[in-house]
Design a protein around this motif. Sequence first.
Motif, PDB file in Angstrom:
ATOM      1  N   ASN A   1      -9.893   7.634  -0.808  1.00 31.94           N
ATOM      2  CA  ASN A   1      -9.788   6.175  -0.810  1.00 31.94           C
ATOM      3  C   ASN A   1      -8.328   5.762  -1.023  1.00 31.94           C
ATOM      4  O   ASN A   1      -7.956   5.110  -1.993  1.00 31.94           O
ATOM      5  CB  ASN A   1     -10.662   5.534  -1.892  1.00 31.94           C
ATOM      6  CG  ASN A   1     -11.166   4.155  -1.473  1.00 31.94           C
ATOM      7  OD1 ASN A   1     -12.217   4.043  -0.868  1.00 31.94           O
ATOM      8  ND2 ASN A   1     -10.406   3.108  -1.741  1.00 31.94           N
ATOM      9  N   GLY A   2      -7.521   6.178  -0.070  1.00 40.37           N
ATOM     10  CA  GLY A   2      -6.106   5.878  -0.196  1.00 40.37           C
ATOM     11  C   GLY A   2      -5.311   6.383   0.981  1.00 40.37           C
ATOM     12  O   GLY A   2      -5.840   6.541   2.093  1.00 40.37           O
ATOM     13  N   SER A   3      -4.036   6.652   0.724  1.00 37.49           N
ATOM     14  CA  SER A   3      -3.123   7.090   1.778  1.00 37.49           C
ATOM     15  C   SER A   3      -2.305   8.274   1.273  1.00 37.49           C
ATOM     16  O   SER A   3      -1.971   8.351   0.086  1.00 37.49           O
ATOM     17  CB  SER A   3      -2.212   5.946   2.206  1.00 37.49           C
ATOM     18  OG  SER A   3      -1.631   5.310   1.082  1.00 37.49           O
ATOM     19  N   PHE A   4      -1.984   9.172   2.187  1.00 39.20           N
ATOM     20  CA  PHE A   4      -1.354  10.435   1.817  1.00 39.20           C
ATOM     21  C   PHE A   4      -0.416  10.850   2.934  1.00 39.20           C
ATOM     22  O   PHE A   4      -0.767  10.783   4.123  1.00 39.20           O
ATOM     23  CB  PHE A   4      -2.440  11.490   1.598  1.00 39.20           C
ATOM     24  CG  PHE A   4      -1.939  12.903   1.452  1.00 39.20           C
ATOM     25  CD1 PHE A   4      -1.033  13.240   0.469  1.00 39.20           C
ATOM     26  CD2 PHE A   4      -2.406  13.907   2.291  1.00 39.20           C
ATOM     27  CE1 PHE A   4      -0.590  14.548   0.320  1.00 39.20           C
ATOM     28  CE2 PHE A   4      -1.976  15.212   2.156  1.00 39.20           C
ATOM     29  CZ  PHE A   4      -1.061  15.537   1.168  1.00 39.20           C
ATOM     30  N   LEU A   5       0.786  11.262   2.548  1.00 39.22           N
ATOM     31  CA  LEU A   5       1.805  11.580   3.548  1.00 39.22           C
ATOM     32  C   LEU A   5       2.671  12.728   3.064  1.00 39.22           C
ATOM     33  O   LEU A   5       3.018  12.813   1.881  1.00 39.22           O
ATOM     34  CB  LEU A   5       2.660  10.333   3.793  1.00 39.22           C
ATOM     35  CG  LEU A   5       3.894  10.384   4.689  1.00 39.22           C
ATOM     36  CD1 LEU A   5       4.137   9.006   5.309  1.00 39.22           C
ATOM     37  CD2 LEU A   5       5.150  10.806   3.897  1.00 39.22           C
ATOM     38  N   VAL A   6       3.019  13.619   3.995  1.00 41.43           N
ATOM     39  CA  VAL A   6       4.001  14.669   3.755  1.00 41.43           C
ATOM     40  C   VAL A   6       5.014  14.605   4.888  1.00 41.43           C
ATOM     41  O   VAL A   6       4.642  14.523   6.062  1.00 41.43           O
ATOM     42  CB  VAL A   6       3.358  16.072   3.712  1.00 41.43           C
ATOM     43  CG1 VAL A   6       4.423  17.132   3.438  1.00 41.43           C
ATOM     44  CG2 VAL A   6       2.261  16.137   2.658  1.00 41.43           C
ATOM     45  N   ALA A   7       6.293  14.617   4.540  1.00 43.89           N
ATOM     46  CA  ALA A   7       7.350  14.530   5.551  1.00 43.89           C
ATOM     47  C   ALA A   7       8.447  15.530   5.233  1.00 43.89           C
ATOM     48  O   ALA A   7       8.660  15.897   4.069  1.00 43.89           O
ATOM     49  CB  ALA A   7       7.928  13.118   5.603  1.00 43.89           C
ATOM     50  N   LYS A   8       9.143  15.959   6.275  1.00 47.71           N
ATOM     51  CA  LYS A   8      10.321  16.811   6.106  1.00 47.71           C
ATOM     52  C   LYS A   8      11.451  16.232   6.941  1.00 47.71           C
ATOM     53  O   LYS A   8      11.246  15.851   8.094  1.00 47.71           O
ATOM     54  CB  LYS A   8      10.040  18.254   6.530  1.00 47.71           C
ATOM     55  CG  LYS A   8      11.243  19.182   6.308  1.00 47.71           C
ATOM     56  CD  LYS A   8      10.893  20.630   6.604  1.00 47.71           C
ATOM     57  CE  LYS A   8      12.125  21.531   6.512  1.00 47.71           C
ATOM     58  NZ  LYS A   8      12.710  21.572   5.150  1.00 47.71           N
ATOM     59  N   ASN A   9      12.617  16.124   6.326  1.00 45.72           N
ATOM     60  CA  ASN A   9      13.768  15.492   6.982  1.00 45.72           C
ATOM     61  C   ASN A   9      13.422  14.090   7.484  1.00 45.72           C
ATOM     62  O   ASN A   9      13.949  13.629   8.497  1.00 45.72           O
ATOM     63  CB  ASN A   9      14.269  16.344   8.151  1.00 45.72           C
ATOM     64  CG  ASN A   9      14.765  17.703   7.704  1.00 45.72           C
ATOM     65  OD1 ASN A   9      15.142  17.886   6.551  1.00 45.72           O
ATOM     66  ND2 ASN A   9      14.739  18.672   8.607  1.00 45.72           N
TER      67      ASN A   9
END
Length: 400
Positions: A80-88
């Motif tokens: 029940n939400g938002s999730f993010l993984v980023a590189k550079n």
Amino acid sequence: MKMIFLKKTKIPQILFSILVLSSCGNDKKTQINTTPEVEDTLPKMKPLGPETKISQAYINSVTGRINHFYVKNWPNNSMNGSFLVAKNGQIIFERYNGFANKNEGTKITAETPVQIASVSKVLTATAVLKLVNAGKIDLDQKVNTILKTFPYEDCTIRMLLSHRSGMRNYAYFTDHDKSVWDRHNQLTNKDILDILATKNVGLESRTGTRFSYCNTNYAMLALIIEKITGLTYKEAMSQMIFKPLGMTHTYVFDDDKERKKIVPSYKGNGVEIGFDYLDNVYGDKNVFSTVRDLLKFDRARNAPGFLKPELLKQVYTGYSNERKGTKNYGLGIRMINWDSGQNYYFHNGWWHGNTSSYIPLMKEHVTIIALSNKMTRNTYAVRKLAPIFGDYPFKFKDEE
């Protein structure tokens, strides 16, 4: 206050004018340089295009493990939400699920701002650091040279940022004693300052002697931002941070205008959590944002030139070393410093049913962000992703 606006471009830039305000007074002890200046503190940010794109092979090598964590940590899309993984700065994994508002049937999307709770402290600290960077205030300047009625004369801005003021948490000293505060009335940041100045609530510990995480510190920092800029905290954050960085879905909660519009929060059983008398206090909380906007913020905050190198180094320095241990706190950021030399930086948040976690893996240029508006401690488990990207010697079973 004179503000200078430039024609919008597709590439977010930090370009704003910070002028000192007559409200600072004429006392030589508190007088701050009033020379008008335009400060371009961030090089042009590269768009998320081919020049920054990481290889598909790398993405394939990590996304399977991230997805495994996601499915295990939030089975059946229960986040029940938002999730993010980023590189550079490039997003390599993101998920959105659950209700923004159950009554209205609206779903959480990439454009849904939710309460980021104490991750707001990272943004508040950054605004203060921008004022330090511009020479408008000093880290070791005493708070009572800016907030005249502030009663603790030894307390400095650095101590507020690093939770070493010794002050008590406003949520506690306003909770039980009606002679201090009537909970039928909404509490504001100015009310907190007035209580500190007139009610003799006392200190929890002598100023500067130990770390004690305390929301009162950041409520005072928000007032400092207002005093120095001559703007409300809401407008100052918009002009100094949100607009220049293109954080178009980020704002500070204004009870009078947004109570009916904001994304509510829920208990773990799905029951909506209402407002209480503490909901108008800002600086320590009350920023609403999205994971994508926070990624923009992360890229800017840690980019060369956003803060002077010597100032940025102080941000990631631990200030509480009276007890030997790995955990510490910098200027608006938590940290774990292992004997091996590896450092892990993060900030978590919780307010009502909202939980949040912001993790910049500095060495690997990886950003991990999770936000939820339904009460769950699983949001904080995203730290388990750190070893995918670098040598982070967590002992998760021991920590749990």
